[in-house]
Design a protein around this motif. Structure first.
Motif, PDB file in Angstrom:
ATOM      1  N   LYS A   1     -43.215 -51.965  -5.010  1.00  0.00           N
ATOM      2  CA  LYS A   1     -43.290 -50.527  -4.777  1.00  0.00           C
ATOM      3  C   LYS A   1     -43.941 -49.785  -5.939  1.00  0.00           C
ATOM      4  N   GLU A   2     -43.589 -50.134  -7.160  1.00  0.00           N
ATOM      5  CA  GLU A   2     -44.133 -49.430  -8.316  1.00  0.00           C
ATOM      6  C   GLU A   2     -45.636 -49.645  -8.458  1.00  0.00           C
ATOM      7  N   ASP A   3     -46.111 -50.836  -8.089  1.00  0.00           N
ATOM      8  CA  ASP A   3     -47.550 -51.116  -8.100  1.00  0.00           C
ATOM      9  C   ASP A   3     -48.288 -50.168  -7.162  1.00  0.00           C
ATOM     10  N   TYR A   4     -47.787 -50.056  -5.929  1.00  0.00           N
ATOM     11  CA  TYR A   4     -48.435 -49.198  -4.945  1.00  0.00           C
ATOM     12  C   TYR A   4     -48.365 -47.727  -5.379  1.00  0.00           C
ATOM     13  N   LYS A   5     -47.241 -47.336  -5.961  1.00  0.00           N
ATOM     14  CA  LYS A   5     -47.091 -45.953  -6.421  1.00  0.00           C
ATOM     15  C   LYS A   5     -48.115 -45.645  -7.520  1.00  0.00           C
ATOM     16  N   ALA A   6     -48.269 -46.567  -8.459  1.00  0.00           N
ATOM     17  CA  ALA A   6     -49.222 -46.367  -9.559  1.00  0.00           C
ATOM     18  C   ALA A   6     -50.651 -46.261  -9.056  1.00  0.00           C
ATOM     19  N   ALA A   7     -50.953 -46.987  -7.968  1.00  0.00           N
ATOM     20  CA  ALA A   7     -52.311 -46.982  -7.417  1.00  0.00           C
ATOM     21  C   ALA A   7     -52.533 -45.843  -6.432  1.00  0.00           C
ATOM     22  N   GLY A   8     -51.484 -45.086  -6.115  1.00  0.00           N
ATOM     23  CA  GLY A   8     -51.637 -43.968  -5.191  1.00  0.00           C
ATOM     24  C   GLY A   8     -51.749 -44.384  -3.747  1.00  0.00           C
ATOM     25  N   VAL A   9     -51.210 -45.551  -3.409  1.00  0.00           N
ATOM     26  CA  VAL A   9     -51.241 -46.037  -2.023  1.00  0.00           C
ATOM     27  C   VAL A   9     -49.902 -45.689  -1.379  1.00  0.00           C
ATOM     28  N   PRO A  10     -49.892 -44.845  -0.323  1.00  0.00           N
ATOM     29  CA  PRO A  10     -48.635 -44.351   0.245  1.00  0.00           C
ATOM     30  C   PRO A  10     -47.958 -45.329   1.202  1.00  0.00           C
ATOM     31  N   MET A  11     -47.690 -46.533   0.732  1.00  0.00           N
ATOM     32  CA  MET A  11     -46.948 -47.475   1.561  1.00  0.00           C
ATOM     33  C   MET A  11     -45.565 -46.886   1.856  1.00  0.00           C
ATOM     34  N   LEU A  12     -44.974 -47.243   2.984  1.00  0.00           N
ATOM     35  CA  LEU A  12     -43.688 -46.670   3.384  1.00  0.00           C
ATOM     36  C   LEU A  12     -42.621 -46.794   2.296  1.00  0.00           C
ATOM     37  N   PRO A  13     -42.463 -47.947   1.624  1.00  0.00           N
ATOM     38  CA  PRO A  13     -41.439 -48.030   0.572  1.00  0.00           C
ATOM     39  C   PRO A  13     -41.678 -47.093  -0.607  1.00  0.00           C
ATOM     40  N   VAL A  14     -42.900 -46.588  -0.749  1.00  0.00           N
ATOM     41  CA  VAL A  14     -43.199 -45.653  -1.837  1.00  0.00           C
ATOM     42  C   VAL A  14     -42.698 -44.253  -1.505  1.00  0.00           C
ATOM     43  N   ILE A  15     -42.765 -43.878  -0.230  1.00  0.00           N
ATOM     44  CA  ILE A  15     -42.469 -42.486   0.133  1.00  0.00           C
ATOM     45  C   ILE A  15     -41.142 -42.327   0.885  1.00  0.00           C
ATOM     46  N   ALA A  16     -40.443 -43.442   1.149  1.00  0.00           N
ATOM     47  CA  ALA A  16     -39.202 -43.359   1.916  1.00  0.00           C
ATOM     48  C   ALA A  16     -38.077 -44.111   1.204  1.00  0.00           C
TER      49      ALA A  16
END
Length: 327
Positions: free
Chosen positions: A217-232
């Protein structure tokens, strides 16, 4: 031919790169390193899953027969198509790959291959895939592979991936196409059976990918990719995983009338196992316990492989289909 979706995997599907090996600074060593870098662009481990999906679809389409030359030809064309899509995905995603620990060793992220060379390599693979499938199978299969590449790169990678948490849901359609290509290669047409197989992979992709995304999740958050686990919340994510797992298992059962008792038995047992794991993950999150979503990600690969291998064996045996007992 197949996780076609990259999801950091999609699927199609982890997206892991081959281990980097220190090689002597010689002409041969540099040449081997360059070859391995181009191979890594194609994401070989993602392609494995695509190929697993293609073969059963072809065997079901030609139930009771095994046309080895046609299967091998289709797999080769499908491999080139998947390699093209994955390479072009690396070109588009080179900027965010540098920011994510999981993808930082990809060739373009570490500047092992010039971006322009990777672009040409990906386009040549795509053109080769179309030409090969048209020559070795038929035009429909060739057109479908081009549509798959275009959808994965232009729709998923360039539009959906960085803009919506539903990127995996709709982008996963690219990873479902190998079954359509395989069926078309055998029959020259499309019918309800490959559509069901398409939907199996379509519904399987979100729980498979979101389980991986929970871990990174932290990888996707750092890259600005709004995967569901990042925003929910984790509870919402695991609830969605559970819903799509049920849809996956129910869709596999929809194919039972076109298959025999071997497939029916395997898909029931494998489905119960997959559902149990998804329920355990959801229950653990609701209780506030530490969970291991990567376990579901890894086992989801095994689940899909078991179901599709069961379909392949059932199709080769060519016994009476379940539907024939009611007709």
């Amino acid at each position: 031919m197949v996780r076609i979706v990259e999801h950091g995997g999609h699927g199609l599907a982890g997206g892991s790169e081959p281990a980097q090996v220190n090689r002597p600074d010689t002409l041969l060593g540099r040449a081997i390193g360059k070859v391995l870098a181009y191979l890594a662009l194609t994401k070989p481990r993602v392609i494995e899953l695509l190929l697993v999906a293609t073969i059963p679809a072809m065997l079901l389409a030609d139930r009771g027969n095994v046309n080895f030359p046609l299967i091998l030809s289709t797999l080769f064309g499908g491999w080139m198509g998947a390699a093209s899509a994955n390479t072009l995905n690396c070109v588009v995603d080179a900027d965010i790959d540098k920011m994510m620990k999981r993808t930082a060793r990809r060739p373009l992220a570490r500047l092992a291959v010039p971006t322009s060379h990777a672009l040409v390599f990906g386009l040549l693979l795509g053109a080769g895939s179309f030409a090969w499938l048209w020559w070795a199978t038929n035009l429909l299969a060739a057109v479908l592979i081009v549509l798959t590449i275009a959808f994965y790169v232009l729709v998923y990678t360039m539009v959906l991936k960085r803009r919506t948490w539903q990127n995996v849901i709709w982008g996963g359609a690219a990873g479902c196409m190998p079954v359509m290509v395989g069926w078309a290669a055998v029959t020259g047409s499309i019918s309800w059976e490959p559509i069901v197989l398409f939907l199996v992979i379509f519904f399987w992709t979100p729980p498979h990918t979101w389980a991986l995304a929970m871990r990174y999740k932290e990888d996707y958050k750092a890259a600005g990719v709004p995967m569901l686990p990042v925003i929910a919340t984790e509870e919402r994510v695991t609830k969605q995983i559970l819903v799509y797992t049920w849809l996956t298992v129910l869709t596999t059962l929809a194919l039972v009338p076109a298959a025999g008792v071997v497939y029916a038995a395997i898909t029931l047992v494998a489905g119960a196992w997959f559902l149990l794991m998804a329920h355990q993950l959801y229950a653990g999150v609701r209780r506030g316990e530490p969970v291991k979503p990567l376990r579901l990600f890894l086992q989801s690969n095994n689940y899909l492989a078991v179901v599709f291998c069961g379909l392949a064996v059932d199709s080769v045996l060519g016994m009476n289909t379940i539907g024939s007992f009611f007709s």
